[in-house]
Design a protein around this motif. Sequence first.
Motif, mmCIF file in Angstrom:
data_model
loop_
_atom_site.group_PDB
_atom_site.id
_atom_site.type_symbol
_atom_site.label_atom_id
_atom_site.label_comp_id
_atom_site.label_asym_id
_atom_site.label_seq_id
_atom_site.Cartn_x
_atom_site.Cartn_y
_atom_site.Cartn_z
ATOM 1 N N UNK A 177 3.127 10.570 2.235
ATOM 2 C CA UNK A 177 4.102 10.593 1.922
ATOM 3 C C UNK A 177 3.631 10.363 -0.109
ATOM 4 N N UNK A 178 2.603 9.787 -0.103
ATOM 5 C CA UNK A 178 2.338 9.222 -1.585
ATOM 6 C C UNK A 178 1.263 9.025 -1.769
ATOM 7 N N UNK A 179 -0.148 9.641 -2.483
ATOM 8 C CA UNK A 179 -1.324 8.792 -2.155
ATOM 9 C C UNK A 179 -1.525 7.441 -3.436
ATOM 10 N N UNK A 180 -0.317 6.847 -3.917
ATOM 11 C CA UNK A 180 -0.427 5.408 -4.203
ATOM 12 C C UNK A 180 -0.213 5.103 -3.147
ATOM 13 N N UNK A 181 1.339 5.329 -1.975
ATOM 14 C CA UNK A 181 1.207 4.212 -0.962
ATOM 15 C C UNK A 181 -0.182 4.618 -0.214
ATOM 16 N N UNK A 182 -0.934 5.679 0.178
ATOM 17 C CA UNK A 182 -2.016 5.962 0.404
ATOM 18 C C UNK A 182 -3.378 4.451 0.392
ATOM 19 N N UNK A 183 -3.752 4.846 -1.135
ATOM 20 C CA UNK A 183 -4.504 4.005 -1.860
ATOM 21 C C UNK A 183 -4.633 2.648 -1.581
ATOM 22 N N UNK A 184 -2.500 2.236 -1.300
ATOM 23 C CA UNK A 184 -2.470 0.877 -0.739
ATOM 24 C C UNK A 184 -3.185 0.086 0.716
ATOM 25 N N UNK A 185 -3.429 1.596 1.359
ATOM 26 C CA UNK A 185 -3.844 1.486 2.898
ATOM 27 C C UNK A 185 -5.170 1.207 2.574
ATOM 28 N N UNK A 186 -5.899 1.862 1.684
ATOM 29 C CA UNK A 186 -7.409 2.670 1.762
ATOM 30 C C UNK A 186 -7.532 3.573 1.903
ATOM 31 N N UNK A 187 -6.611 4.285 1.739
ATOM 32 C CA UNK A 187 -6.942 5.962 1.988
ATOM 33 C C UNK A 187 -6.886 6.360 0.099
ATOM 34 N N UNK A 188 -8.038 7.241 0.058
ATOM 35 C CA UNK A 188 -8.257 8.028 -1.221
ATOM 36 C C UNK A 188 -7.176 8.733 -1.548
ATOM 37 N N UNK A 189 -6.211 9.348 -0.839
ATOM 38 C CA UNK A 189 -4.827 9.899 -0.978
ATOM 39 C C UNK A 189 -4.375 10.550 -0.515
ATOM 40 N N UNK A 190 -3.106 10.500 0.037
ATOM 41 C CA UNK A 190 -2.346 10.911 1.158
ATOM 42 C C UNK A 190 -2.985 11.528 2.020
ATOM 43 N N UNK A 191 -2.127 11.109 3.313
ATOM 44 C CA UNK A 191 -2.853 12.079 4.672
ATOM 45 C C UNK A 191 -1.846 12.391 5.689
ATOM 46 N N UNK A 192 -2.011 13.977 6.803
ATOM 47 C CA UNK A 192 -2.110 14.206 7.419
ATOM 48 C C UNK A 192 -1.070 13.564 8.458
ATOM 49 N N UNK A 193 0.579 13.793 8.730
ATOM 50 C CA UNK A 193 1.021 12.693 9.923
ATOM 51 C C UNK A 193 -0.219 13.710 11.076
ATOM 52 N N UNK A 194 -0.185 12.653 12.404
ATOM 53 C CA UNK A 194 -1.246 13.231 12.800
ATOM 54 C C UNK A 194 -0.610 13.491 13.986
#
Length: 320
Positions: free
Chosen positions: A221-238
Amino acid sequence: MTGSALTKAGAPASYGVTELARLPRLGGLFAKGTAGSVGKRPKGAVRLPEVAYQVADVDTSGEAAHLAAYLRLLGEPASEVLPAGFLHVLAFPVATAVMVRGDFPLPLLGMVHLKNTARVLRPVRLGETLEIRAWAQDARAHRRGVQVDLVVEVLGGGELVYRGVSTYLAKGFTAPDGGAPAVDTPRTEWTAPLPTARWRLGGGTGRAYGAVSGDQNPIHTSGLGAKAFGYPRAIAHGMYTAARALAEVGPARRGERYEWTVEFFRPVLLPGTVDVAIRYAPEVVSPGSTNGGGSTSGFVYEGWRSGKDTRHFRGTVTPL
């Protein structure tokens, strides 16, 4: 209250049962899981709590608006039948309640969803009163840590109507047997097939699915939240991608009783474009087939990054 054993579920006989008065709220569970994840670090072999959570008398008559919003988002036709993806959503808070227990050894944050298998054993309709059970089992080695199954079962009228198994990976942890990490199954080289659909997923896809599923994990849901876990931007729910593929197979082709599986490879970055191929699977012998275990022809679906051979997911839909 806590009982001695499940009577009609598939949990190990040694597991006790904790009765919950109602379905827990995911918001509170995620807050608890976030706080609890800080102290959960690899400290030796993983030991899972031997307990199943159970919620009786889940009245679905008040879920009409929720179901309608889910069906619209995923592309399912309007119906009073609850598809497997919605049953997963309905049961997810009970499984999450198990994962945020103080004695659950793995952190909720950072867990990687590897795969999912679900079986719908009869149609479940809006208005039914259901019983939902969930537990964790089978902690085992993975080359990057330990994987564990979260199992949910839904009963209607005293009979099992749905069973789902979600497999998660916790990196850096050790399996109970302390053995060598599991060896990955060799994968043959993969080439993208001809697509049958193209999904253009906007940046708000994670927030939209989070609104109907309750899964507000910040990596979605958040670009910043995704970056905290190593993703460049938010990712879709599997489960969004898997449920959308299930919807494209459609109720008529999957039938009233079906098995639905998915395995996840690379995450879908948002916004992004996903090419999808849905095709007939080779005929297989289905043990649960209503024709006495004869051959059934199901469907295979795959999704990959548009224009690339970067595979995101692969799954099957098989009538039972």
